[in-house]
Scaffold this motif. Sequence first.
Motif, short mmCIF file in Angstrom:
data_model
loop_
_atom_site.label_atom_id
_atom_site.label_comp_id
_atom_site.label_asym_id
_atom_site.label_seq_id
_atom_site.Cartn_x
_atom_site.Cartn_y
_atom_site.Cartn_z
N LEU A 78 49.17 -40.59 11.67
CA LEU A 78 48.29 -40.85 11.39
C LEU A 78 47.57 -42.29 10.16
O LEU A 78 46.94 -43.16 10.97
N VAL A 79 48.50 -42.51 9.07
CA VAL A 79 48.45 -44.28 9.07
C VAL A 79 48.45 -45.07 10.59
O VAL A 79 47.60 -45.90 10.77
N GLY A 80 49.92 -44.87 10.63
CA GLY A 80 50.25 -46.00 11.74
C GLY A 80 49.48 -45.64 13.36
O GLY A 80 48.50 -46.64 13.71
N THR A 158 60.84 -38.63 16.72
CA THR A 158 59.42 -38.23 16.66
C THR A 158 58.41 -39.25 16.70
O THR A 158 57.42 -38.88 17.30
N VAL A 159 58.02 -40.31 15.97
CA VAL A 159 57.52 -40.61 15.52
C VAL A 159 56.76 -41.86 16.58
O VAL A 159 56.13 -42.02 17.23
N TRP A 160 57.71 -42.92 17.86
CA TRP A 160 58.03 -43.21 18.27
C TRP A 160 57.11 -42.71 19.57
O TRP A 160 56.97 -43.28 20.35
N PRO A 164 52.06 -43.04 20.20
CA PRO A 164 50.47 -43.68 21.56
C PRO A 164 49.60 -42.05 21.89
O PRO A 164 48.51 -42.42 22.04
N PHE A 165 50.16 -40.15 21.24
CA PHE A 165 48.94 -40.24 21.34
C PHE A 165 48.13 -39.88 20.49
O PHE A 165 47.09 -39.81 20.45
N ALA A 166 48.60 -39.78 19.38
CA ALA A 166 47.35 -40.61 18.47
C ALA A 166 47.20 -41.82 17.66
O ALA A 166 45.04 -41.47 17.40
N MET A 167 47.01 -42.63 18.48
CA MET A 167 46.46 -43.86 18.27
C MET A 167 45.51 -43.23 19.64
O MET A 167 44.37 -43.69 19.36
N LEU A 168 45.97 -43.19 21.22
CA LEU A 168 45.31 -42.63 21.38
C LEU A 168 43.77 -41.85 21.66
O LEU A 168 42.41 -41.87 21.49
N ILE A 169 43.68 -40.60 20.43
CA ILE A 169 42.41 -39.88 19.97
C ILE A 169 42.14 -40.96 19.46
O ILE A 169 40.83 -40.51 19.06
N ILE A 170 42.45 -41.71 18.19
CA ILE A 170 41.97 -41.76 16.69
C ILE A 170 41.34 -42.68 17.54
O ILE A 170 40.30 -43.37 17.62
N ILE A 214 47.85 -30.74 15.95
CA ILE A 214 48.43 -31.39 17.82
C ILE A 214 49.38 -31.70 16.99
O ILE A 214 51.30 -31.03 17.14
N THR A 215 49.68 -32.50 16.13
CA THR A 215 51.52 -32.97 15.30
C THR A 215 52.10 -31.45 14.80
O THR A 215 53.12 -31.43 15.25
N ILE A 216 51.12 -31.50 14.33
CA ILE A 216 52.17 -30.45 13.31
C ILE A 216 52.98 -28.99 14.11
O ILE A 216 53.95 -29.01 13.71
N MET A 217 51.91 -28.60 15.32
CA MET A 217 52.47 -27.42 16.49
C MET A 217 53.67 -28.22 17.07
O MET A 217 54.55 -27.37 17.01
#
Length: 290
Positions: A78-80, A158-160, A164-170, A214-217
Amino acid sequence: MKTREFWVLFFPSLLVMGALLVLPLVRTVQWSFEQVRYGVPGEFVGLANFVEALTDVRFGRAVLFTVSVTVVTTIILLVGGYIIATAVNRLTITRPLVLGIMLVSYVLPNLVGAVAFSWLFDDSFGGLANRIIEAFTGNQVLWFTDQVPNGILVIANTVWSMIPFAMLIILAGLQGVPSELKEAARIDGASSFQTHLHVIIPTIRGVLGFVTLITIMDVLRMFDNLIPLSPQAQSIGNESIMLYVYSVAFADGAQRLGLGSAINVFTILLILIMLIPFIRGIFKEAKAER
């Protein structure tokens, strides 16, 4: 749309979803109350599988490790993801190139990406990252045999793979923030940090909630990336719930499908418990928008 047209369009999807989701779920719940071996009819044992799972120290360690990785990974994503999305949102000509490069780690299969990632820390394959760390610290880190370094390695991979998914949605959410809100914040004397904290983040709260869901799941179900990253997961206590299920239910010739199903039921409940606050937040926001 007329009722008949709706069912003509909706029924095929309902049929597929029922076959792929509902039936396996029903069978999982059924087997959780039975002693089941592959190819042999199950024998009803009541709550014995659940009791065995709850009293198994190995299962408790797997839950603790999985939840810990999930919480840490979600916070970092979330932060990154927000910071990177903010930076990418300011790009113009180079934005497609940057997005294309960043999405490589996300489109790679988990196992392939994890193997390649592990090579950075494995001296047998060069271990570039490991050599750099050793050069600066003077200490050799045992990434694959020590619990804490191995946990850091799993979280880093896992972060690596997911950032990209988190960044794209945000990023999509940031592009939907009205420019009038940001301009009003500047006129009122708000700093850049205050604008993000009090204007932009509340505006994209639903997007951040979706990324969290999505991340938690995904992280709670991690399995294949641990095979190359944590080959001694059981002995060092870094076994995920899904890896534990595989070991119990399938590794020995599928002799304990009932116990594995009971653990899956616990996992579903754990996912629901962790998702309830975010699901409620999304529904509240949807009602407010109406």
